[in-house]
Design an enzyme around this catalytic site. Structure first.
Site, PDB file in Angstrom:
ATOM      1  N   SER A 267       0.843  -1.203   0.000  1.00  0.00           N
ATOM      2  CA  SER A 267       0.000   0.000   0.000  1.00  0.00           C
ATOM      3  C   SER A 267       0.875   1.249   0.000  1.00  0.00           C
ATOM      4  O   SER A 267       0.518   2.258  -0.612  1.00  0.00           O
ATOM      5  CB  SER A 267      -0.954   0.011   1.195  1.00  0.00           C
ATOM      6  OG  SER A 267      -0.237  -0.089   2.404  1.00  0.00           O
TER       7      SER A 267
ATOM      8  N   PHE B  63       6.939  -3.872  11.178  1.00  0.00           N
ATOM      9  CA  PHE B  63       7.104  -2.481  10.722  1.00  0.00           C
ATOM     10  C   PHE B  63       5.848  -1.946  10.041  1.00  0.00           C
ATOM     11  O   PHE B  63       5.664  -0.735   9.983  1.00  0.00           O
ATOM     12  CB  PHE B  63       8.240  -2.392   9.686  1.00  0.00           C
ATOM     13  CG  PHE B  63       9.591  -2.766  10.209  1.00  0.00           C
ATOM     14  CD1 PHE B  63      10.395  -1.831  10.827  1.00  0.00           C
ATOM     15  CD2 PHE B  63      10.062  -4.063  10.095  1.00  0.00           C
ATOM     16  CE1 PHE B  63      11.644  -2.163  11.321  1.00  0.00           C
ATOM     17  CE2 PHE B  63      11.315  -4.414  10.580  1.00  0.00           C
ATOM     18  CZ  PHE B  63      12.100  -3.469  11.193  1.00  0.00           C
ATOM     19  N   ALA B  64       5.055  -2.844   9.448  1.00  0.00           N
ATOM     20  CA  ALA B  64       3.951  -2.396   8.599  1.00  0.00           C
ATOM     21  C   ALA B  64       3.000  -1.498   9.387  1.00  0.00           C
ATOM     22  O   ALA B  64       2.528  -1.884  10.452  1.00  0.00           O
ATOM     23  CB  ALA B  64       3.188  -3.605   8.071  1.00  0.00           C
TER      24      ALA B  64
ATOM     25  N   TYR C  26      -2.111   8.963  15.130  1.00  0.00           N
ATOM     26  CA  TYR C  26      -1.019   8.043  14.805  1.00  0.00           C
ATOM     27  C   TYR C  26      -0.322   7.568  16.089  1.00  0.00           C
ATOM     28  O   TYR C  26      -0.171   6.363  16.331  1.00  0.00           O
ATOM     29  CB  TYR C  26      -0.024   8.744  13.872  1.00  0.00           C
ATOM     30  CG  TYR C  26       1.290   8.038  13.738  1.00  0.00           C
ATOM     31  CD1 TYR C  26       1.364   6.790  13.129  1.00  0.00           C
ATOM     32  CD2 TYR C  26       2.471   8.607  14.235  1.00  0.00           C
ATOM     33  CE1 TYR C  26       2.581   6.134  13.012  1.00  0.00           C
ATOM     34  CE2 TYR C  26       3.679   7.968  14.123  1.00  0.00           C
ATOM     35  CZ  TYR C  26       3.731   6.731  13.510  1.00  0.00           C
ATOM     36  OH  TYR C  26       4.934   6.074  13.406  1.00  0.00           O
TER      37      TYR C  26
ATOM     38  N   PHE D 156      12.752   8.098  17.033  1.00  0.00           N
ATOM     39  CA  PHE D 156      12.669   9.543  16.897  1.00  0.00           C
ATOM     40  C   PHE D 156      12.726   9.836  15.379  1.00  0.00           C
ATOM     41  O   PHE D 156      12.008   9.194  14.639  1.00  0.00           O
ATOM     42  CB  PHE D 156      13.714  10.222  17.793  1.00  0.00           C
ATOM     43  CG  PHE D 156      13.220  10.238  19.239  1.00  0.00           C
ATOM     44  CD1 PHE D 156      13.000   9.044  19.932  1.00  0.00           C
ATOM     45  CD2 PHE D 156      12.866  11.408  19.874  1.00  0.00           C
ATOM     46  CE1 PHE D 156      12.456   9.029  21.226  1.00  0.00           C
ATOM     47  CE2 PHE D 156      12.339  11.410  21.160  1.00  0.00           C
ATOM     48  CZ  PHE D 156      12.134  10.223  21.831  1.00  0.00           C
TER      49      PHE D 156
ATOM     50  N   ARG E 288      14.953  18.455  16.485  1.00  0.00           N
ATOM     51  CA  ARG E 288      14.631  17.023  16.441  1.00  0.00           C
ATOM     52  C   ARG E 288      15.903  16.199  16.556  1.00  0.00           C
ATOM     53  O   ARG E 288      17.004  16.684  16.263  1.00  0.00           O
ATOM     54  CB  ARG E 288      13.937  16.667  15.105  1.00  0.00           C
ATOM     55  CG  ARG E 288      12.566  17.290  14.919  1.00  0.00           C
ATOM     56  CD  ARG E 288      11.539  16.671  15.855  1.00  0.00           C
ATOM     57  NE  ARG E 288      10.214  17.228  15.647  1.00  0.00           N
ATOM     58  CZ  ARG E 288       9.739  18.311  16.255  1.00  0.00           C
ATOM     59  NH1 ARG E 288      10.499  18.993  17.102  1.00  0.00           N
ATOM     60  NH2 ARG E 288       8.503  18.711  16.031  1.00  0.00           N
TER      61      ARG E 288
ATOM     62  N   ASP F  16       3.176  20.226  16.145  1.00  0.00           N
ATOM     63  CA  ASP F  16       4.636  20.087  16.282  1.00  0.00           C
ATOM     64  C   ASP F  16       5.090  20.519  17.675  1.00  0.00           C
ATOM     65  O   ASP F  16       4.868  21.672  18.055  1.00  0.00           O
ATOM     66  CB  ASP F  16       5.347  21.000  15.266  1.00  0.00           C
ATOM     67  CG  ASP F  16       5.629  20.333  13.945  1.00  0.00           C
ATOM     68  OD1 ASP F  16       5.554  19.093  13.870  1.00  0.00           O
ATOM     69  OD2 ASP F  16       5.930  21.059  12.977  1.00  0.00           O
TER      70      ASP F  16
HETATM   71  N1  UFG Z   1       9.547  20.762   8.842  1.00  0.00           N
HETATM   72  C1  UFG Z   1       9.628  21.974   8.193  1.00  0.00           C
HETATM   73  N2  UFG Z   1       9.330  22.005   6.863  1.00  0.00           N
HETATM   74  C2  UFG Z   1       8.939  20.895   6.165  1.00  0.00           C
HETATM   75  C3  UFG Z   1       8.857  19.658   6.846  1.00  0.00           C
HETATM   76  C4  UFG Z   1       9.160  19.636   8.188  1.00  0.00           C
HETATM   77  O1  UFG Z   1       9.962  22.997   8.785  1.00  0.00           O
HETATM   78  O2  UFG Z   1       8.671  21.008   4.950  1.00  0.00           O
HETATM   79  C5  UFG Z   1       9.885  20.709  10.275  1.00  0.00           C
HETATM   80  C6  UFG Z   1       8.758  20.216  11.148  1.00  0.00           C
HETATM   81  O3  UFG Z   1       7.927  21.268  11.550  1.00  0.00           O
HETATM   82  C7  UFG Z   1       9.538  19.600  12.305  1.00  0.00           C
HETATM   83  C8  UFG Z   1      10.831  19.106  11.667  1.00  0.00           C
HETATM   84  O4  UFG Z   1      10.931  19.789  10.423  1.00  0.00           O
HETATM   85  O5  UFG Z   1       9.841  20.575  13.242  1.00  0.00           O
HETATM   86  C9  UFG Z   1      10.821  17.620  11.411  1.00  0.00           C
HETATM   87  O6  UFG Z   1       9.628  17.290  10.746  1.00  0.00           O
HETATM   88  P1  UFG Z   1       9.343  15.841  10.128  1.00  0.00           P
HETATM   89  O7  UFG Z   1       8.001  15.896   9.492  1.00  0.00           O
HETATM   90  O8  UFG Z   1      10.503  15.421   9.307  1.00  0.00           O
HETATM   91  O9  UFG Z   1       9.318  14.897  11.416  1.00  0.00           O
HETATM   92  P2  UFG Z   1       8.437  15.001  12.743  1.00  0.00           P
HETATM   93  O10 UFG Z   1       9.375  15.397  13.835  1.00  0.00           O
HETATM   94  O11 UFG Z   1       7.224  15.802  12.584  1.00  0.00           O
HETATM   95  O12 UFG Z   1       7.915  13.510  12.859  1.00  0.00           O
HETATM   96  C10 UFG Z   1       8.716  12.396  13.162  1.00  0.00           C
HETATM   97  C11 UFG Z   1       8.188  11.190  12.444  1.00  0.00           C
HETATM   98  C12 UFG Z   1       6.784  10.893  12.858  1.00  0.00           C
HETATM   99  C13 UFG Z   1       6.736  10.730  14.337  1.00  0.00           C
HETATM  100  C14 UFG Z   1       7.377  11.888  15.029  1.00  0.00           C
HETATM  101  C15 UFG Z   1       7.541  11.582  16.463  1.00  0.00           C
HETATM  102  O13 UFG Z   1       8.235  11.409  11.065  1.00  0.00           O
HETATM  103  O14 UFG Z   1       6.347   9.696  12.249  1.00  0.00           O
HETATM  104  O15 UFG Z   1       8.671  12.158  14.512  1.00  0.00           O
HETATM  105  O16 UFG Z   1       7.646  12.724  17.180  1.00  0.00           O
HETATM  106  F1  UFG Z   1       5.455  10.625  14.750  1.00  0.00           F
END
Ligand code: UFG
Length: 320
Positions: A34, A70-71, A138, A166, A216, A279
């Protein structure tokens, strides 16, 4: 060991399956494609295409030493719009898998959990003892599965580990991130460098962090995969162990963009946009438990190295 890898045609699952094959294990990949890709299933794995909820029983009836699960559906935004897809797709499917494991006497499970189970942290770095208050569907579904695994381990003697990822990044040769809908920072920034996007949007620069952008903890997908093998080997019947997995260092969105500029040599235009809802400002893992109990050590924590691997992968994909 003979191992079933669900989601082995996806990003983290394919890297982990490749490492397991290299370590000499017999690997069967189960994936419904998928979101995964059949050509991402590593050589040396047997591939079964199908829905876990329907076929896990017949696949596991062959006899397995363990499952790496993982799925999953994993888009935070989508999980808020279409919760049913996540409660059925993640929780109900995982319960079917747990029941099939029990029925066929499969002793070990390693589950892909997430930092999203914690929600907005009270303390950083985040330890496994932190409160779990997910802020999105999620994360709530992953937490529900973690809780189910705890019950199954206690009642039925399952040896289990949940790994709370993370921010997974980087690639392993031809195995990397190929999402139809890309929401993750590093692949988006690299799309700008590859000429597939005009610019990257920075979701807010007024956060309570050093440079105002979100921080992050980026973990290399190979370090993450290696933690799966260690936790599988050390799982104990009747116990469900939970480990946070990050590199332990936080990088801001601006630092990530700078690392991408350094690796690609592209100026990567960036525009400050409004904050993305849900966020948290800072998410950094304490991985002390994984280090102390599993003897795990992230060996690829350097951000430039992580981005370099992702960039090599992205460039190779462009040539396909
Ligand atoms: N960000 C931007 N611009 C973008 C995309 C992301 O500024 O175009 C920022 C986001 O706001 C965030 C950081 O970059 O501050 C990281 O964003 P990601 O979407 O790469 O990752 P996340 O931290 O939101 O999410 C990750 C995993 C999720 C999980 C989460 C756990 O991808 O699956 O960590 O906290 F749920």
């Amino acid at each position: 060991m003979k191992l079933l890898v669900t989601g082995g045609a996806g990003y983290v699952g394919s890297v982990c399956a490749a490492r397991l094959v290299e370590a000499g294990h017999e690997v069967v990949v189960l994936d419904d494609l998928s979101t995964g890709h059949s050509d991402a299933v590593p050589d040396g794995c047997r591939f079964v295409e199908g829905d876990i909820a329907e076929v896990a029983g017949s696949v596991l009836s062959e006899g397995f030493d363990g499952v790496l699960h993982f799925a999953a559906k994993s888009l935070v935004g989508e999980s808020m719009q279409e919760p049913g897809k996540y409660w059925y797709g993640n929780v109900v499917t995982s319960l079917r898998l747990l029941d099939a494991m029990r029925e066929h006497g499969v002793p070990k499970l390693v589950f892909s959990s997430t930092a999203a189970t914690y929600g907005e942290p009270e303390q950083v770095p985040i330890q496994e003892t932190a409160a779990t208050r997910p802020t999105n569907t999620y994360g709530a579904t992953k937490l529900a599965i973690d809780n189910a695994i705890t019950s199954y381990a206690a009642a039925h003697g399952l040896a289990a580990a949940s790994l709370r990822y993370f921010n997974v990044a980087g690639a392993y040769g031809r195995f990397g991130e190929r999402h139809a809908v890309e929401t993750h920072l590093i692949p988006i920034v690299l799309q700008v460098a590859a000429g597939q996007r005009e610019q990257v949007q920075i979701y807010g620069d007024d956060w309570p962090t050093e440079d105002g952008t979100c921080v992050r903890d980026y973990i290399h997908v190979v370090d993450l995969a290696d933690a799966h093998l260690l936790s599988l080997q050390q799982a104990v019947s009747g116990e469900h162990r939970i480990y946070n997995l990050g590199s332990g260092t936080g990088f801001s969105v601006k630092q990530v963009i700078d690392a991408c500029r350094k690796v690609t040599g592209h100026p990567i235009p960036a525009l400050v946009a409004s904050r993305r809802s849900g966020d948290p400002a800072t998410l950094v893992a304490s991985s002390d438990r994984a280090r102390n109990e599993l003897g795990w050590q992230p060996e690829r924590a350097d951000l430039v190295g992580i981005v370099q691997d992702a960039w090599d992968f992205a460039q190779a994909r462009q040539e396909v």
